[in-house]
Design an enzyme around this catalytic site. Structure first.
Site, PDB file in Angstrom:
ATOM      1  N   LYS A   1     -48.341 -21.785  17.243  1.00  0.00           N
ATOM      2  CA  LYS A   1     -49.252 -20.839  17.900  1.00  0.00           C
ATOM      3  C   LYS A   1     -50.701 -20.998  17.449  1.00  0.00           C
ATOM      4  O   LYS A   1     -51.635 -20.734  18.202  1.00  0.00           O
ATOM      5  CB  LYS A   1     -48.786 -19.406  17.655  1.00  0.00           C
ATOM      6  CG  LYS A   1     -47.555 -19.041  18.490  1.00  0.00           C
ATOM      7  CD  LYS A   1     -47.333 -17.556  18.511  1.00  0.00           C
ATOM      8  CE  LYS A   1     -46.230 -17.187  19.486  1.00  0.00           C
ATOM      9  NZ  LYS A   1     -44.888 -17.573  18.981  1.00  0.00           N
TER      10      LYS A   1
ATOM     11  N   GLU B   1     -52.564  -9.147  22.157  1.00  0.00           N
ATOM     12  CA  GLU B   1     -51.370  -8.308  22.108  1.00  0.00           C
ATOM     13  C   GLU B   1     -50.258  -9.155  21.500  1.00  0.00           C
ATOM     14  O   GLU B   1     -50.289 -10.393  21.573  1.00  0.00           O
ATOM     15  CB  GLU B   1     -50.996  -7.802  23.499  1.00  0.00           C
ATOM     16  CG  GLU B   1     -49.939  -8.573  24.235  1.00  0.00           C
ATOM     17  CD  GLU B   1     -50.405  -9.915  24.752  1.00  0.00           C
ATOM     18  OE1 GLU B   1     -49.600 -10.850  24.669  1.00  0.00           O
ATOM     19  OE2 GLU B   1     -51.546 -10.048  25.245  1.00  0.00           O
TER      20      GLU B   1
ATOM     21  N   SER C   1     -40.650 -25.869  16.835  1.00  0.00           N
ATOM     22  CA  SER C   1     -41.822 -25.007  17.046  1.00  0.00           C
ATOM     23  C   SER C   1     -42.214 -24.154  15.856  1.00  0.00           C
ATOM     24  O   SER C   1     -43.387 -23.812  15.698  1.00  0.00           O
ATOM     25  CB  SER C   1     -41.619 -24.125  18.275  1.00  0.00           C
ATOM     26  OG  SER C   1     -40.455 -23.333  18.143  1.00  0.00           O
TER      27      SER C   1
HETATM   28  C1  LIG Z   1     -43.782 -17.570  19.816  1.00  0.00           C
HETATM   29  C2  LIG Z   1     -42.836 -18.652  19.502  1.00  0.00           C
HETATM   30  C3  LIG Z   1     -42.123 -19.337  20.514  1.00  0.00           C
HETATM   31  C4  LIG Z   1     -42.207 -18.952  21.961  1.00  0.00           C
HETATM   32  O1  LIG Z   1     -43.462 -19.056  22.536  1.00  0.00           O
HETATM   33  P1  LIG Z   1     -43.814 -20.243  23.546  1.00  0.00           P
HETATM   34  O2  LIG Z   1     -45.119 -19.839  24.122  1.00  0.00           O
HETATM   35  O3  LIG Z   1     -42.729 -20.311  24.573  1.00  0.00           O
HETATM   36  O4  LIG Z   1     -43.896 -21.483  22.755  1.00  0.00           O
HETATM   37  C5  LIG Z   1     -41.294 -20.378  20.145  1.00  0.00           C
HETATM   38  N1  LIG Z   1     -41.133 -20.738  18.849  1.00  0.00           N
HETATM   39  C6  LIG Z   1     -41.785 -20.101  17.862  1.00  0.00           C
HETATM   40  C7  LIG Z   1     -41.564 -20.540  16.450  1.00  0.00           C
HETATM   41  C8  LIG Z   1     -42.654 -19.040  18.142  1.00  0.00           C
HETATM   42  O5  LIG Z   1     -43.288 -18.410  17.142  1.00  0.00           O
END
Ligand SMILES: *Cc1c(COP(=O)(O)O)cnc(C)c1O
Length: 396
Positions: A91, A113, A379
């Site tokens: 993020k 938000e 992610s």
């Molecule tokens: C917020 C988050 C997501 C989901 O958000 P996307 O916009 O779909 O990427 C996925 N993995 C992690 C670790 C997150 O913090």
């Protein structure tokens, strides 16, 4: 040539996207639409962005050949380690980009938000870095459920404002943020955390996150002699880590793009967040996309064990990838995600975020050749999910 990468000048991917906003927001959104490409294309902006990605976020993140996981699936599985980014997930790539953009626009106040608090933390982080006032709207219920992230935001100097209307969750926090933006059109930038919202947000966020696939291409070339993987797999909440991991492969049609949604207790259980399986076209957060709704258009409250995937919609790029058939959309249940999280922890010594665990679960639904190069976008890291993992271990 048709391109999946770029929306039209009005922000449409196929029939999805656009900017469906109240009259009072036109000025703010138009200002962004007019300026974002020029600002982002400026070499000085790019240099500043790249420098922060390198020295503050810790990029490039490694591309790791996961040998034991590969052995299990009889193929080659590479993990793109976004979990190693500062603050523990992808993020921050986007919030770094947007804070620099806000500075160029002369904004002195940031609003955001957040549902689970991950985007709130990433926003509070870059605001502290730049010494800019930060207000994060968060549902009252989420504030109770996500105490550690609320503490982080406060420690970073952000003001966390509870949204007390409706279901007291993300949807209500979004309404409060929009109201704030309407009331502060001149000095405030609204940092949206995924590839959702009115044009230009989906394209802007995808471009900031596209550093993920830019790096994957280079790293794969170095490691395998081929810059194109056979598969890229990513979980999808709003779709920003997936958009970033797919971006430089979107128009390489031989690369299979796999998006994994949260099926909760099961796609048809009534407790799920599998938007493409259940959703219909509608308007949410300022753009036309697929969303989970009742017959009369009321948004259905989603469910997922992972807070980051607990979203009733999906970004317009992904709605188009789904409808056009360019993307393969799968889903994983809460239990499947948990199982995969434990498996990856034991096989690779990496505790993934619960969101990411959904992407890993999809490995079990796909068939691979021994020569395939499969990239999973890791992610985020799982520290924030430890309480859920501990509960699952107690029950096992
Ligand atoms: C917020 C988050 C997501 C989901 O958000 P996307 O916009 O779909 O990427 C996925 N993995 C992690 C670790 C997150 O913090």
């Amino acid at each position: 040539m048709e391109t999946y990468q770029q929306p039209t000048s009005q922000g449409y991917y196929g029939r999805f996207g656009g900017a469906y906003i109240p009259e009072m927001l036109h000025r703010n959104v138009e200002e962004l639409q007019r300026q974002y490409l020029e600002i982002m294309g400026d070499p000085v902006f790019q240099q500043e962005f790249r420098e922060l990605l390198a020295d503050y976020v810790g990029r490039p993140t490694p591309l790791f050949l996961a040998e034991r996981l590969s052995e299990k699936h009889r193929t080659n599985i590479y993990l793109k380690r976004e979990d190693l980014c500062h603050t523990g997930a992808h993020k921050i790539n986007n919030t770094i980009g947007q804070i620099l953009l806000a500075q160029r626009l002369g904004k002195q106040r940031i609003i955001a938000e957040t549902g689970a608090g991950q985007h709130g933390v990433a926003t509070a982080t870059v605001c502290a870095l730049k010494g800019i006032e930060c207000i994060v709207y968060m549902g009252e219920k989420d504030i109770e459920r996500q105490a550690p992230n609320v503490a982080r935001m406060k420690m970073l100097g952000a003001k966390v404002v509870p949204a007390t209307s409706g279901s007291k969750t993300l949807k209500d926090a979004t309404n409060e943020a929009i109201r704030d933006w309407i009331n502060h059109p001149n000095d405030t930038h609204y940092i949206i955390g995924s590839v959702v919202g009115p044009h230009p947000y989906p394209d802007m966020v995808a471009r900031f996150q596209s550093v993920i696939s830019e790096e994957i291409r280079k790293q794969l070339q170095q490691k395998t002699g081929r810059e194109l993987p056979t598969h890229v797999i990513a979980c999808v909440g709003g779709g920003s880590n997936a958009a970033g991991a797919f971006y430089h492969f979107l128009d390489e049609l031989e690369v299979k793009l796999v998006a994994v949604e949260a099926a909760g207790h099961g796609v048809h259980s009534g407790l799920s967040a599998a938007t493409t399986a259940l959703g219909k076209p509608g308007i949410l957060h300022g753009s036309k996309s697929l969303l989970m709704q009742t017959a009369d258009g009321q948004v259905v409250e989603p469910h997922s064990i992972s807070a980051g995937l607990d979203y009733p919609g999906i970004g317009p790029l992904h709605a188009h990838l789904f409808e056009s058939g360019r993307g393969t959309f799968l889903s994983a249940t809460d239990d499947e995600a948990l199982q995969s999280a434990f498996e990856v922890a034991r096989l690779e010594g990496i505790i993934p975020a619960l969101e990411t665990a959904h992407a890993f679960a999809a490995l079990n639904q796909l068939e691979f050749k021994p020569t395939d190069n499969v990239v999973v976008c890791l992610s985020g890291r799982g520290d924030k999910d430890l309480a859920t993992y501990m509960k699952a271990m107690d029950m096992a």
